[in-house]
Design an enzyme around this catalytic site. Structure first.
Site, mmCIF file in Angstrom:
data_model
loop_
_atom_site.group_PDB
_atom_site.id
_atom_site.type_symbol
_atom_site.label_atom_id
_atom_site.label_comp_id
_atom_site.label_asym_id
_atom_site.label_seq_id
_atom_site.Cartn_x
_atom_site.Cartn_y
_atom_site.Cartn_z
ATOM 1 N NE ARG A 1 1.878 5.979 -3.095
ATOM 2 C CZ ARG A 1 0.877 5.524 -3.231
ATOM 3 N NH1 ARG A 1 -0.194 5.731 -3.825
ATOM 4 N NH2 ARG A 1 0.756 4.018 -2.595
ATOM 5 C CG ASP B 1 0.374 -1.236 3.078
ATOM 6 O OD1 ASP B 1 -0.637 -1.783 2.529
ATOM 7 O OD2 ASP B 1 1.229 -0.643 2.373
ATOM 8 C CG HIS C 1 2.499 -6.518 2.395
ATOM 9 N ND1 HIS C 1 2.626 -5.383 3.137
ATOM 10 C CD2 HIS C 1 2.190 -5.926 0.963
ATOM 11 C CE1 HIS C 1 2.580 -4.224 2.236
ATOM 12 N NE2 HIS C 1 2.194 -4.391 1.191
ATOM 13 C CE LYS D 1 -7.241 -1.423 -8.237
ATOM 14 N NZ LYS D 1 -6.757 0.004 -7.942
ATOM 15 C CG HIS E 1 -0.276 -5.927 -2.026
ATOM 16 N ND1 HIS E 1 1.136 -5.586 -2.074
ATOM 17 C CD2 HIS E 1 0.099 -7.188 -3.014
ATOM 18 C CE1 HIS E 1 1.964 -6.009 -2.800
ATOM 19 N NE2 HIS E 1 1.421 -7.091 -3.462
#
Length: 633
Positions: free
Chosen positions: A364, A384, A386, A464, A510
């Site tokens: 990023r 991460d 999912h 979230k 997520h």
């Protein structure tokens, strides 16, 4: 008439247009004298502003936790007045309260350094002694722009014009002595109530955070109601400086940065022990929870990021390139890659939930001015996952994730975990119906747990749950997240076959435990100061022979330790025993084993635990087994 609701639920009736000050006076004259601001539905605002009908209302006084905000806000104005007096011709930008203090950005006629701080602090004390009233006034945006333009305050003119573009017709100003600032407030009543002030540092900051704009001088400062509280804070800061992960990382040879890659960390061998240990701790948790690990490409087509919505919401933070005349982007997130894995085959309701975990290396673009060690980097690893599931599985999946995160944090010594639920932001993908369903599902999963609601702070694709921990220094850190997503499955046409043979959209969850491995490591370093848990320490045992004739025994001991999986070394340098022991302690090695004539003869070692704790002589074989057991716990 309007009605506001007090903290205990009592309704309070007031005349139309009543202000916070009116409400405080209606409650009682004592409260009216003590009031400095009000909380309206949790947001702090000036006493002079009108109250909306039906709002929740709390009055802020010097005894309220929220008092620090108006106190520090006023201190920022006093600092700006002091700078105006000492630096004639200064121009003023923003000066907000922040966590643990405040700052102000200046465009100055000459450079400022920390050598100027004593003079600025002395001038602030002089202004505070005057106890000048903080006078609020209102101007039209046209008059305010003209007012600041006449005074050569270009940045204030820019702020007024930005407010006009947002539809504002009036702005508020605050005046103390001959200093006038564009400001929404609130403030304490007079300059004498700014508490004990300390200027902390000076830095550069681009106007409005853009490298295309002028570089300003930012002065950071803090204030507390009493000198005792300020001194306690400064002592905590000194402790924090000693634990600064950049300092500890350099001293322990864990990682470094290089001008060849600003914001891109270089992990050294000892640092990789920690990175791998954290990742293995994650894998240990996932192994018995039915997760499958995947790896997706670092670079994917621009069209994919446009479809996912990242192009619209995130492209300023992404890196782009071109291959074979086609646009590509380096991934800032792992989500689209996991989606493509899901789409690679058909799925039945029997396949769900499908839990896909990935240690994805993402990039990023962060402005150079905000880069900060491992806390803010341009490349990092997200732990991460999912989860693709049916709607009726969401509650159980989210609850399992909550338990997973709490167990993981406890292993690293983080027990004070705060949970925050964030709802639909202003810029959001998907329908209102999708968001309503998603938010309701997360609320159901959180039933029975304490959590804080953060309205409008969700991701662009879904609400979230965020997790915050408190370290040994009392500092709060944002770590893991669990995000519910109805939007991505819709955008990518994800389906599974239901029992009646129809195509149904899955729900996508997520989930990240550490947030990023790099940031988690930085937080862990500052929490423990480099005194890592024994199972994670880069060097777990160091064997120190008394003299040259004990070298072979020391090396044999290291071999035995390594055979059971421990990270061990022998310090066979010619330095004195005392120095080698001291350096082992400074290196924060959990166990130092001393080997001399007596130990060789009895096949033992003398054990010194962390911080010099003498555990006496122990048989070598017994100690090796004991340490191996500890490393597995």
């Amino acid at each position: 008439m309007i009605t506001v609701n007090l903290p205990d639920g009592t309704p309070l009736s007031l005349a139309d247009g009543a202000t916070g000050r009116d409400a405080a006076e209606a409650i009682g004259p004592g409260l009216a004298r003590a009031a400095v601001a009000v909380l309206v539905d949790g947001d702090i605002q000036d006493l002079a502003l009108p109250l909306p009908d039906g709002a929740g209302l709390a009055v802020v006084t010097a005894k309220s936790p929220e008092y620090l905000y108006p106190m520090r806000h006023t201190a920022a104005h006093v600092m700006a007045e002091a700078v105006q007096n000492l630096f004639p011709g200064a121009k003023f930008a923003f000066g907000p309260p922040i966590e643990d203090g405040f700052y102000y950005d200046f465009d100055l006629p000459r450079p400022m350094s920390e050598e100027d701080f004593p003079a600025i602090e002395a001038e602030m004390k002089r202004i505070a002694k005057q106890k000048s009233h903080m006078q609020r006034s209102v101007m039209s945006v046209a008059d305010a722009a003209a007012f600041f333009r006449e005074r050569g305050q270009d940045y204030k003119v820019d702020q007024v014009e930005e407010l006009a573009r947002q539809g504002e017709t009036e702005v508020s100003l605050y005046t103390q002595n001959d200093f006038i600032d564009l400001c929404r407030g609130p403030h304490v009543p007079d300059t004498g109530k700014i508490g004990s002030v300390k200027l902390m540092s000076v830095a550069g900051a681009y106007w409005r955070g853009s490298e295309k704009n002028p570089m300003l001088t930012r002065v950071y400062a803090t204030s507390f109601p009493s000198r005792t509280e300020l001194d306690a804070y400064l002592e905590r800061l000194e402790q924090a400086r000693a634990r600064d992960h950049r300092k500890v990382g350099r001293e322990m040879e864990l990682f470094h940065f290089d001008e060849a890659g600003p914001g891109f960390p270089f992990f050294l061998p000892k640092g990789m022990v920690l990175v791998n240990g954290i990742q293995q701790a994650v894998r240990d948790e996932l192994a018995h929870m039915g997760y499958d690990e995947i790896r997706t490409p670092t670079m994917l087509s621009q069209e994919l990021w446009q479809r996912s919505g990242h192009w619209d919401h995130y492209r300023e933070n992404m890196y782009f390139t071109e291959v074979d005349e086609q646009g590509f982007a380096i991934k800032p997130m792992n989500c689209p890659g996991a989606i493509l894995v899901y789409k690679a085959k058909r799925h039945s309701y029997r396949d769900l939930p499908l839990r896909l975990a990935e240690f994805g290396h993402v990039h990023r673009h962060e402005l150079s001015g905000v880069l900060h060690g491992l806390f803010r980097v341009r490349a990092f690893t997200q732990d991460d996952a999912h989860v693709f599931c049916r709607l009726d599985q969401v509650k159980d999946e989210v609850r399992a994730i909550l338990g997973l995160i709490e167990r993981f944090y406890a292993r690293f010594g983080f027990h004070d975990v705060q949970v925050k639920l964030s709802t639909r932001p202003a810029k959001a993908s998907g329908s209102n119906e999708m968001w309503d369903q998603a938010e309701e599902a997360l609320r159901d999963a959180l039933e029975g747990r304490e959590y804080t609601l953060k309205e409008g702070d969700g991701a662009f694709y879904g609400p979230k749950i965020d997790f915050q921990v408190t370290d040994t220094m009392g500092r709060a850190w944002q770590l893991g997240t669990c995000q519910l997503d109805f939007s991505m499955p819709e955008l990518f046409d994800l389906t599974y076959t239901s029992p009646d043979d129809t195509e149904v959209r899955p729900v996508m969850i997520h989930r990240a435990i550490t947030g990023s491995i790099e940031r988690f490591l930085g937080i862990l370093i500052e929490d423990c100061g480099g005194d890592f848990p024994f199972w994670l320490a880069p060097e777990q045992v160091r064997v120190i022979p008394v003299s040259d004739r004990h070298h072979d025994y020391a090396r044999e001991t290291v071999d035995l330790l390594k055979q059971v999986g421990l990270r061990a070394t022998a310090d066979t340098r010619t330095e004195s025993m005392g120095r080698r022991i001291r350096e082992g302690e400074l290196a924060k090695v959990p166990f130092l084993l001393i080997a001399g004539d007596r130990e060789v003869e009895s096949q033992a070692v003398s054990v010194r635990g962390r911080h010099g704790a003498d555990e006496g002589s122990r048989p070598r074989g017994e100690l090796v087994d004991d340490l191996a057991t500890r490393a597995r716990s």
